[in-house]
Design an enzyme around this catalytic site. Sequence first.
Site, short mmCIF file in Angstrom:
data_model
loop_
_atom_site.label_atom_id
_atom_site.label_comp_id
_atom_site.label_asym_id
_atom_site.label_seq_id
_atom_site.Cartn_x
_atom_site.Cartn_y
_atom_site.Cartn_z
N ARG A 29 0.61 -1.44 0.26
CA ARG A 29 -0.23 -0.03 -0.08
C ARG A 29 0.88 0.78 -0.15
O ARG A 29 0.46 2.49 1.13
CB ARG A 29 -1.28 -0.12 0.46
CG ARG A 29 -1.76 -1.21 1.06
CD ARG A 29 -3.18 -0.28 0.02
NE ARG A 29 -4.23 -1.66 -0.03
CZ ARG A 29 -5.31 -1.70 0.26
NH1 ARG A 29 -5.70 -0.50 1.45
NH2 ARG A 29 -5.96 -2.76 0.83
N ARG A 33 -3.52 6.76 1.16
CA ARG A 33 -4.31 8.15 1.03
C ARG A 33 -3.01 8.98 1.87
O ARG A 33 -3.60 10.48 1.84
CB ARG A 33 -5.88 7.92 1.84
CG ARG A 33 -6.98 7.68 0.87
CD ARG A 33 -8.20 7.52 1.87
NE ARG A 33 -8.40 6.03 1.71
CZ ARG A 33 -9.53 5.25 2.13
NH1 ARG A 33 -10.45 6.59 3.03
NH2 ARG A 33 -9.85 4.60 2.69
N ARG A 42 -7.83 11.20 -5.97
CA ARG A 42 -8.76 10.54 -5.74
C ARG A 42 -10.43 11.32 -5.70
O ARG A 42 -11.49 10.42 -6.07
CB ARG A 42 -8.69 10.68 -4.30
CG ARG A 42 -9.23 9.19 -3.38
CD ARG A 42 -8.90 8.81 -1.70
NE ARG A 42 -9.76 7.56 -1.60
CZ ARG A 42 -10.75 7.96 -0.93
NH1 ARG A 42 -10.70 9.20 -0.96
NH2 ARG A 42 -11.58 6.86 -0.69
N ASP A 78 -6.40 -3.80 -7.42
CA ASP A 78 -7.64 -4.10 -6.63
C ASP A 78 -7.62 -5.73 -6.26
O ASP A 78 -7.71 -6.64 -7.65
CB ASP A 78 -8.57 -3.92 -5.91
CG ASP A 78 -9.12 -3.48 -4.56
OD1 ASP A 78 -7.93 -3.82 -3.77
OD2 ASP A 78 -9.71 -5.24 -4.13
N TYR A 154 -14.48 -11.96 0.29
CA TYR A 154 -15.46 -11.37 0.02
C TYR A 154 -16.28 -11.72 -1.33
O TYR A 154 -16.98 -11.18 -0.74
CB TYR A 154 -13.69 -10.61 -1.07
CG TYR A 154 -12.95 -9.42 0.31
CD1 TYR A 154 -14.06 -8.72 1.20
CD2 TYR A 154 -11.75 -10.14 0.15
CE1 TYR A 154 -12.87 -8.39 1.93
CE2 TYR A 154 -11.20 -9.78 1.07
CZ TYR A 154 -11.97 -8.65 1.84
OH TYR A 154 -11.07 -7.87 2.61
O1 1CP Z 1 -0.12 0.25 -3.27
C1 1CP Z 1 -0.49 -0.97 -2.88
O2 1CP Z 1 -0.62 -2.12 -2.74
C2 1CP Z 1 -1.68 -0.85 -4.37
C3 1CP Z 1 -2.32 -1.20 -4.33
C4 1CP Z 1 -2.71 -2.40 -3.89
C5 1CP Z 1 -3.10 -3.90 -3.21
C6 1CP Z 1 -2.14 -5.06 -3.62
C7 1CP Z 1 -4.62 -2.12 -3.08
C8 1CP Z 1 -5.25 -1.10 -3.30
N1 1CP Z 1 -5.21 -3.24 -2.75
C9 1CP Z 1 -4.41 -4.53 -2.51
C10 1CP Z 1 -5.09 -5.76 -2.37
C11 1CP Z 1 -6.37 -5.85 -1.32
N2 1CP Z 1 -6.91 -5.35 -1.34
C12 1CP Z 1 -5.95 -6.56 -0.39
C13 1CP Z 1 -4.74 -7.21 -0.26
C14 1CP Z 1 -3.81 -6.98 1.20
C15 1CP Z 1 -4.14 -5.79 2.34
O3 1CP Z 1 -4.41 -7.71 2.98
O4 1CP Z 1 -4.40 -5.48 2.58
C16 1CP Z 1 -6.78 -6.68 0.39
C17 1CP Z 1 -7.76 -7.12 1.25
C18 1CP Z 1 -7.93 -5.80 -0.29
C19 1CP Z 1 -9.12 -5.62 -0.37
C20 1CP Z 1 -9.63 -4.15 -0.47
N3 1CP Z 1 -9.56 -3.24 -0.91
C21 1CP Z 1 -9.84 -3.11 0.67
C22 1CP Z 1 -10.30 -4.21 2.31
C23 1CP Z 1 -11.78 -5.07 2.76
C24 1CP Z 1 -12.10 -5.08 4.21
O5 1CP Z 1 -11.57 -6.10 4.78
O6 1CP Z 1 -11.19 -4.25 4.96
C25 1CP Z 1 -10.20 -1.82 0.96
C26 1CP Z 1 -10.70 -0.88 1.15
C27 1CP Z 1 -10.05 -2.48 -0.22
C28 1CP Z 1 -9.69 -0.63 -1.17
C29 1CP Z 1 -8.97 -0.49 -1.80
N4 1CP Z 1 -7.62 -1.43 -2.42
C30 1CP Z 1 -6.27 0.04 -2.89
C31 1CP Z 1 -6.80 1.11 -2.42
C32 1CP Z 1 -5.34 2.53 -2.71
C33 1CP Z 1 -8.02 1.20 -1.79
C34 1CP Z 1 -8.54 2.04 -1.60
C35 1CP Z 1 -9.02 2.94 -1.87
C36 1CP Z 1 -9.29 3.75 -1.83
O7 1CP Z 1 -10.04 4.95 -1.01
O8 1CP Z 1 -8.88 5.28 -2.31
#
Ligand code: 1CP
Length: 349
Positions: A29, A33, A42, A78, A154
């Site tokens: 990540r 943000r 964003r 994602d 999910y």
């Molecule tokens: O810098 C990076 O890592 C960018 C790419 C990336 C990756 C590898 C994003 C962007 N998401 C992920 C993987 C991801 N997505 C995982 C595996 C890693 C981890 O455990 O964090 C998971 C579980 C998700 C699912 C997901 N996507 C959630 C989690 C929900 C929960 O169960 O708590 C959320 C909130 C997202 C949205 C997301 N994905 C990525 C970003 C930057 C965001 C936030 C979106 C935003 O509001 O801008």
Amino acid sequence: MTASASSQKPLLRALKGEALWPPPLWLMRQAGRYLPEFRALRAQADFLTRCTTPDIAEELTLQPIRRYGMDGAILFSDILILPWAMGQSLEFVEGKGPILQPIRSEEDLKRLDPKRIADVTAPIRETLTRLTKSLPEQTTLIGFAGSPFTVACYMVEGSGSRDFAITRKMMMEEPLVFDRLIDLLVNQTAEMLFGQIEAGAQAVMLFDSWAGLLPPSAFRRAVIEPTRKIVSLLNDRYPHIPVVGFPRLAGVMAVEYAVKTGVGTLALDTSADPVQIAALLDQHAPHVTLQGNLDPTILFSGGEALVQEAQAIRDSLRHRPHVFNLGHGVMQHTPPEHVAELVAAVRSL
Ligand code: 1CP
């Protein structure tokens, strides 16, 4: 780019089993943000649009590289893009996270259409291809997917959850439906990663964020075996592409995961003691690279503790191949200057 030029990149060398000093680094990540330049973009488009618009996704991938010169650039995308590309509805709701139409039965499964994936994910491959040209020469481009179990969590639950109880109950009560879903995810995840590699990804990572929810028997069935199949499909077709596996909160099962799945790199979560895991790996799989595992909260807090803790992890793994990273993603309110301090601490000898 020729194979010999790409093999000079420090992150690729470490992922292929070389112990480098200082170790290469990138952060889960790292695009997010906590960066003001991320927040500015964003506002312009919703999350799925940002993932599937090459201009935006390329820019978001590059932002942390410009600021900090990380050794790895992870594609801005994602893990839930795959179910969405098969036609499952997906929305990211502010304050709630992802919301999907749940898959709970054979009929629900039949509505998924894997034939859509290649077209829906075409813009993501375009982003990767652009990044191969816009990234600095020494930066490794990392593609990724969720592991079948975590993506299934999910898909079945229909949202995030603390314990994914509905999914784990389905695994026991509807084993045929659950295993069919996992098999579908194994094949489609491999296909999607083939596409990412063909478009320019130089390494790939499998995120199994919820692996640690499972007892050993279920962990072998839903985490190790599906991951082993994906790694084997990847290694057969692209033997030179390193694969990183992240079985989060797997505890000591992480060692069996590394040995049995065949991943070249084991990413450790915050709870793992890297020295203990390294000692176990030295007996069973000495060639596996370790990645991790600074607590994101320590990065958030900063100060002398950040420098000391980061250097302690780095120094403790000096004798073996290691990629410095966090044990989970950068937290939203992390001050950006702490990330600069972390990078300096890991690189200062
Ligand atoms: O810098 C990076 O890592 C960018 C790419 C990336 C990756 C590898 C994003 C962007 N998401 C992920 C993987 C991801 N997505 C995982 C595996 C890693 C981890 O455990 O964090 C998971 C579980 C998700 C699912 C997901 N996507 C959630 C989690 C929900 C929960 O169960 O708590 C959320 C909130 C997202 C949205 C997301 N994905 C990525 C970003 C930057 C965001 C936030 C979106 C935003 O509001 O801008």
